[in-house]
Design a protein around this motif. Structure first.
Motif, PDB file in Angstrom:
ATOM      1  N   GLY A 339      12.479  21.201  61.269  1.00  0.00           N
ATOM      2  CA  GLY A 339      13.787  21.847  61.195  1.00  0.00           C
ATOM      3  C   GLY A 339      14.867  20.800  61.329  1.00  0.00           C
ATOM      4  N   PHE A 340      16.097  21.196  61.087  1.00  0.00           N
ATOM      5  CA  PHE A 340      17.211  20.259  61.222  1.00  0.00           C
ATOM      6  C   PHE A 340      18.494  21.035  61.467  1.00  0.00           C
ATOM      7  CE2 PHE A 340      17.421  21.449  56.777  1.00  0.00           C
ATOM      8  CZ  PHE A 340      18.782  21.501  56.510  1.00  0.00           C
ATOM      9  N   ARG A 341      19.499  20.320  61.930  1.00  0.00           N
ATOM     10  CA  ARG A 341      20.836  20.861  62.124  1.00  0.00           C
ATOM     11  C   ARG A 341      21.812  19.876  61.503  1.00  0.00           C
ATOM     12  NH1 ARG A 341      17.335  20.832  65.538  1.00  0.00           N
ATOM     13  NH2 ARG A 341      17.887  18.700  66.117  1.00  0.00           N
ATOM     14  N   SER A 342      22.738  20.356  60.697  1.00  0.00           N
ATOM     15  CA  SER A 342      23.684  19.429  60.076  1.00  0.00           C
ATOM     16  C   SER A 342      25.059  20.063  59.968  1.00  0.00           C
ATOM     17  CB  SER A 342      23.200  18.995  58.685  1.00  0.00           C
ATOM     18  OG  SER A 342      23.322  20.040  57.751  1.00  0.00           O
ATOM     19  N   ARG A 343      26.043  19.215  60.018  1.00  0.00           N
ATOM     20  CA  ARG A 343      27.422  19.605  59.729  1.00  0.00           C
ATOM     21  C   ARG A 343      28.124  18.380  59.181  1.00  0.00           C
ATOM     22  NH1 ARG A 343      30.323  23.919  63.155  1.00  0.00           N
ATOM     23  NH2 ARG A 343      29.085  25.096  61.641  1.00  0.00           N
ATOM     24  N   GLY A 344      28.656  18.502  57.972  1.00  0.00           N
ATOM     25  CA  GLY A 344      29.228  17.343  57.320  1.00  0.00           C
ATOM     26  C   GLY A 344      28.166  16.277  57.136  1.00  0.00           C
ATOM     27  N   LEU A 345      28.534  15.029  57.370  1.00  0.00           N
ATOM     28  CA  LEU A 345      27.583  13.919  57.224  1.00  0.00           C
ATOM     29  C   LEU A 345      26.970  13.577  58.577  1.00  0.00           C
ATOM     30  CD1 LEU A 345      29.098  11.486  54.577  1.00  0.00           C
ATOM     31  CD2 LEU A 345      26.886  12.652  54.504  1.00  0.00           C
ATOM     32  N   TRP A 346      26.349  14.565  59.188  1.00  0.00           N
ATOM     33  CA  TRP A 346      25.746  14.383  60.506  1.00  0.00           C
ATOM     34  C   TRP A 346      24.580  15.340  60.619  1.00  0.00           C
ATOM     35  CZ3 TRP A 346      28.564  15.504  65.788  1.00  0.00           C
ATOM     36  CH2 TRP A 346      28.019  14.680  66.784  1.00  0.00           C
ATOM     37  N   ALA A 347      23.415  14.832  60.965  1.00  0.00           N
ATOM     38  CA  ALA A 347      22.243  15.701  61.052  1.00  0.00           C
ATOM     39  C   ALA A 347      21.297  15.227  62.136  1.00  0.00           C
ATOM     40  CB  ALA A 347      21.501  15.740  59.712  1.00  0.00           C
ATOM     41  N   GLY A 348      20.697  16.191  62.809  1.00  0.00           N
ATOM     42  CA  GLY A 348      19.573  15.944  63.702  1.00  0.00           C
ATOM     43  C   GLY A 348      18.331  16.512  63.050  1.00  0.00           C
ATOM     44  N   VAL A 349      17.318  15.686  62.851  1.00  0.00           N
ATOM     45  CA  VAL A 349      16.137  16.067  62.078  1.00  0.00           C
ATOM     46  C   VAL A 349      14.919  16.057  62.997  1.00  0.00           C
ATOM     47  CG1 VAL A 349      14.739  15.562  60.043  1.00  0.00           C
ATOM     48  CG2 VAL A 349      17.189  14.990  60.044  1.00  0.00           C
ATOM     49  N   ASP A 350      14.261  17.195  63.126  1.00  0.00           N
ATOM     50  CA  ASP A 350      13.071  17.316  63.971  1.00  0.00           C
ATOM     51  C   ASP A 350      11.830  17.069  63.116  1.00  0.00           C
ATOM     52  OD1 ASP A 350      14.768  18.076  66.056  1.00  0.00           O
ATOM     53  OD2 ASP A 350      14.640  20.191  65.501  1.00  0.00           O
ATOM     54  N   VAL A 351      11.207  15.934  63.345  1.00  0.00           N
ATOM     55  CA  VAL A 351      10.021  15.533  62.588  1.00  0.00           C
ATOM     56  C   VAL A 351       8.780  16.108  63.266  1.00  0.00           C
ATOM     57  CG1 VAL A 351       8.652  13.546  61.845  1.00  0.00           C
ATOM     58  CG2 VAL A 351      11.160  13.443  61.770  1.00  0.00           C
ATOM     59  N   ASP A 352       7.815  16.486  62.463  1.00  0.00           N
ATOM     60  CA  ASP A 352       6.541  16.960  62.996  1.00  0.00           C
ATOM     61  C   ASP A 352       5.931  15.866  63.880  1.00  0.00           C
ATOM     62  OD1 ASP A 352       3.955  17.818  63.487  1.00  0.00           O
ATOM     63  OD2 ASP A 352       3.579  18.465  61.430  1.00  0.00           O
ATOM     64  N   PRO A 353       5.693  16.142  65.177  1.00  0.00           N
ATOM     65  CA  PRO A 353       5.127  15.106  66.058  1.00  0.00           C
ATOM     66  C   PRO A 353       3.789  14.556  65.573  1.00  0.00           C
ATOM     67  CG  PRO A 353       5.926  16.981  67.330  1.00  0.00           C
ATOM     68  CD  PRO A 353       5.968  17.397  65.895  1.00  0.00           C
ATOM     69  N   ALA A 354       3.077  15.330  64.744  1.00  0.00           N
ATOM     70  CA  ALA A 354       1.804  14.832  64.215  1.00  0.00           C
ATOM     71  C   ALA A 354       2.025  13.623  63.300  1.00  0.00           C
ATOM     72  CB  ALA A 354       1.083  15.946  63.456  1.00  0.00           C
ATOM     73  N   ILE A 355       3.218  13.519  62.746  1.00  0.00           N
ATOM     74  CA  ILE A 355       3.536  12.397  61.862  1.00  0.00           C
ATOM     75  C   ILE A 355       3.954  11.182  62.668  1.00  0.00           C
ATOM     76  CG2 ILE A 355       5.201  11.620  60.115  1.00  0.00           C
ATOM     77  CD1 ILE A 355       5.076  14.441  58.951  1.00  0.00           C
ATOM     78  N   GLY A 356       4.609  11.408  63.792  1.00  0.00           N
ATOM     79  CA  GLY A 356       5.028  10.289  64.628  1.00  0.00           C
ATOM     80  C   GLY A 356       6.188  10.654  65.513  1.00  0.00           C
ATOM     81  N   THR A 357       6.471   9.796  66.468  1.00  0.00           N
ATOM     82  CA  THR A 357       7.655   9.958  67.300  1.00  0.00           C
ATOM     83  C   THR A 357       8.892   9.593  66.487  1.00  0.00           C
ATOM     84  OG1 THR A 357       7.615   7.678  68.076  1.00  0.00           O
ATOM     85  CG2 THR A 357       6.324   9.289  69.343  1.00  0.00           C
ATOM     86  N   GLY A 358      10.049   9.911  67.022  1.00  0.00           N
ATOM     87  CA  GLY A 358      11.283   9.514  66.358  1.00  0.00           C
ATOM     88  C   GLY A 358      11.371   8.013  66.203  1.00  0.00           C
ATOM     89  N   ARG A 359      10.921   7.293  67.215  1.00  0.00           N
ATOM     90  CA  ARG A 359      10.929   5.834  67.150  1.00  0.00           C
ATOM     91  C   ARG A 359      10.031   5.335  66.025  1.00  0.00           C
ATOM     92  NH1 ARG A 359      13.269   0.956  69.329  1.00  0.00           N
ATOM     93  NH2 ARG A 359      11.811  -0.685  68.742  1.00  0.00           N
ATOM     94  N   GLU A 360       8.839   5.896  65.916  1.00  0.00           N
ATOM     95  CA  GLU A 360       7.905   5.447  64.875  1.00  0.00           C
ATOM     96  C   GLU A 360       8.449   5.744  63.485  1.00  0.00           C
ATOM     97  OE1 GLU A 360       3.780   5.982  67.475  1.00  0.00           O
ATOM     98  OE2 GLU A 360       4.567   7.648  66.285  1.00  0.00           O
ATOM     99  N   VAL A 361       9.058   6.910  63.314  1.00  0.00           N
ATOM    100  CA  VAL A 361       9.643   7.250  62.009  1.00  0.00           C
ATOM    101  C   VAL A 361      10.807   6.305  61.705  1.00  0.00           C
ATOM    102  CG1 VAL A 361      10.896   9.037  60.731  1.00  0.00           C
ATOM    103  CG2 VAL A 361       8.882   9.649  62.088  1.00  0.00           C
ATOM    104  N   SER A 362      11.599   5.969  62.718  1.00  0.00           N
ATOM    105  CA  SER A 362      12.714   5.038  62.517  1.00  0.00           C
ATOM    106  C   SER A 362      12.214   3.663  62.084  1.00  0.00           C
ATOM    107  CB  SER A 362      13.536   4.921  63.802  1.00  0.00           C
ATOM    108  OG  SER A 362      14.103   6.163  64.169  1.00  0.00           O
ATOM    109  N   GLU A 363      11.113   3.215  62.690  1.00  0.00           N
ATOM    110  CA  GLU A 363      10.555   1.913  62.315  1.00  0.00           C
ATOM    111  C   GLU A 363      10.008   1.928  60.886  1.00  0.00           C
ATOM    112  OE1 GLU A 363       7.737   1.209  65.428  1.00  0.00           O
ATOM    113  OE2 GLU A 363       9.235   0.316  66.772  1.00  0.00           O
ATOM    114  N   ARG A 364       9.392   3.051  60.490  1.00  0.00           N
ATOM    115  CA  ARG A 364       8.900   3.155  59.106  1.00  0.00           C
ATOM    116  C   ARG A 364      10.065   3.152  58.116  1.00  0.00           C
ATOM    117  NH1 ARG A 364       5.004   8.203  60.576  1.00  0.00           N
ATOM    118  NH2 ARG A 364       3.742   7.124  62.135  1.00  0.00           N
ATOM    119  N   LEU A 365      11.134   3.854  58.467  1.00  0.00           N
ATOM    120  CA  LEU A 365      12.307   3.861  57.588  1.00  0.00           C
ATOM    121  C   LEU A 365      12.926   2.469  57.501  1.00  0.00           C
ATOM    122  CD1 LEU A 365      13.996   7.255  58.517  1.00  0.00           C
ATOM    123  CD2 LEU A 365      13.294   6.550  56.222  1.00  0.00           C
ATOM    124  N   MET A 366      12.929   1.732  58.591  1.00  0.00           N
ATOM    125  CA  MET A 366      13.451   0.367  58.577  1.00  0.00           C
ATOM    126  C   MET A 366      12.684  -0.478  57.562  1.00  0.00           C
ATOM    127  SD  MET A 366      13.416  -2.459  61.626  1.00  0.00           S
ATOM    128  CE  MET A 366      11.711  -2.850  61.210  1.00  0.00           C
TER     129      MET A 366
END
Length: 405
Positions: A339-366
């Protein structure tokens, strides 16, 4: 002998920080050396799309030409006098910021935490001088899961134990209620209440957007109960949500507005308490101050930021590009996004924990050339500069889709 920074690799520089820098941050392993617009470049010349924008401090991108020009021009003239003297840039900054926000007076400070601390002091002073609360008994009502800064007073009313543990004793005088709960707020406000202090959208908590009518309800309740409504728009304000201020989505005007981050254009720290005259008017000489608050360089950059916002261009861009962001995230729900929440150019995105933590997803995106920041658990935040193009935004969403797969 320490080698010049330009000859050291990213790995060298990251290792060099360990023994000499306090470990109060856990950055992604990227060392930024140059930046322009929505892009940053590391020491080795690798380019990354900045989808964090300094937690909204870089709403206008890196090194926006108008802001850099204003800074350069002022650097050649005058940078600091302290408030022991007047300077020729401060009046215009205050006039234009007050007009932009629809309020009367400005108290210039430097950091967001300073603005919050100043707002708390002003609210208490108003409670004693105007409302008639007995000395030492003023209370301020805040919301759970808030983030207003990291000073000892501010962490006193945080519900994040990481921010609190080991830093007591804590400052009294605060009541914490659930966010987005008008009934709980009503029950907490009494004759000692100086103010209700809330974020119109809770950023650090994961871009938590309250129900429609909540902000208007806070405004009505505070007016009826005879206390101040303080809106902390340090992250949500100055164009981020598609309006100059997030409270404008409900046509609300608070008594006190806290601004920072984007107000400095990503160049210098600039913050401000903006309020009605009868509120900020409680301050008298000697009761509050800041050596650097309202310095000419900050005022020049802040005025240039207000000029950019006066056009409405960036608010429109956040609205229009926000549709692309929302639609792109909608397509990822059920495909790695819970799920996610957004308004304008701002969003909080809830990633499936089975895929990884927020930190791990951030490192993959990097590794895909996109920079974001995680918050609690498996939630990441997206807050690109308002100068981002539709093509760049779609590219970032494509990278997210790839790492989630």
């Amino acid at each position: 002998m320490t080698a010049p920074a330009r000859t050291r690799t990213s790995d060298d520089l990251i290792r060099a920080e360990g023994p000499v820098l306090a470990h109060n941050y856990h950055p992604l392993p990227v060392v930024v050396a140059r930046a322009e617009g929505t892009w940053v470049e590391d020491v080795e010349g690798r380019r990354y799309l900045d989808m964090l924008a300094g937690y909204s401090a870089l709403n206008f991108g890196h090194r926006h030409p108008a802001l850099i020009e204003a800074a350069h021009r002022q650097l050649d003239l005058l940078t600091l006098t302290s408030r022991a003297f007047h300077n020729d840039r401060l009046a215009e900054f205050a006039e234009r910021l007050a007009e932009l926000t629809g309020l009367d007076m400005v108290l210039p400070m430097n950091t967001g935490a300073e603005a919050v601390e100043s707002g708390i002091k002003v609210a208490r002073k108003w409670a004693y001088d105007v409302k008639g609360v007995p000395a030492g008994q003023a209370t301020i009502v805040v919301a759970a899961e808030n983030f207003h800064g990291r000073t000892t007073t501010i962490v006193s009313f945080s519900t994040d134990e990481t921010a609190r543990e080991g830093f007591g004793p804590f400052t009294p005088g605060f009541r914490i209620v659930p966010y987005n709960d008008l009934d709980a707020l009503e029950a907490a406000v009494d004759e000692t209440t100086a103010a209700v202090l809330i974020e119109p959208i809770q950023g650090e908590a994961g871009v938590i957007i309250p129900d429609s009518g909540y902000l208007a309800g806070v405004r009505e309740l505070t007016r009826r109960k005879g206390c101040l409504f303080i809106a902390d728009e340090i992250q949500s304000g100055l164009g981020r949500t598609g309006r100059t201020l997030a409270v404008e989505h409900e046509d609300v005007v608070p008594d006190v507005l806290l601004l920072g981050k984007a107000l400095g254009g990503g160049i210098v720290p600039v913050s401000a308490v903006v309020a009605r005259r009868e509120v900020l008017g409680v301050l008298h000489p000697g009761e509050h101050g800041s050596t650097f608050g309202g310095n000419p360089l900050a005022a020049a950059v802040g005025t240039a930021v207000v000029e950019l916002l006066e056009t409405g261009e960036f608010q429109r861009r956040a609205t229009e590009l926000g549709v692309i962001l929302r639609d792109g995230l909608t397509e990822l729900v059920g495909r790695g996004v819970l799920g996610f929440r957004s308004r304008g150019l701002w969003a909080g995105v809830d990633v499936d924990p089975a895929i990884g933590t927020g930190r791990e997803v951030s490192e993959r995106l990097m590794r895909e050339g996109v920079l974001v920041k995680d918050t609690h658990g498996s939630t990441i935040r997206l807050a690109p500069p308002l100068t981002i193009t539709a093509e760049e935004l779609r590219s970032a969403l494509g990278a997210l889709e790839k790492v989630l797969a």
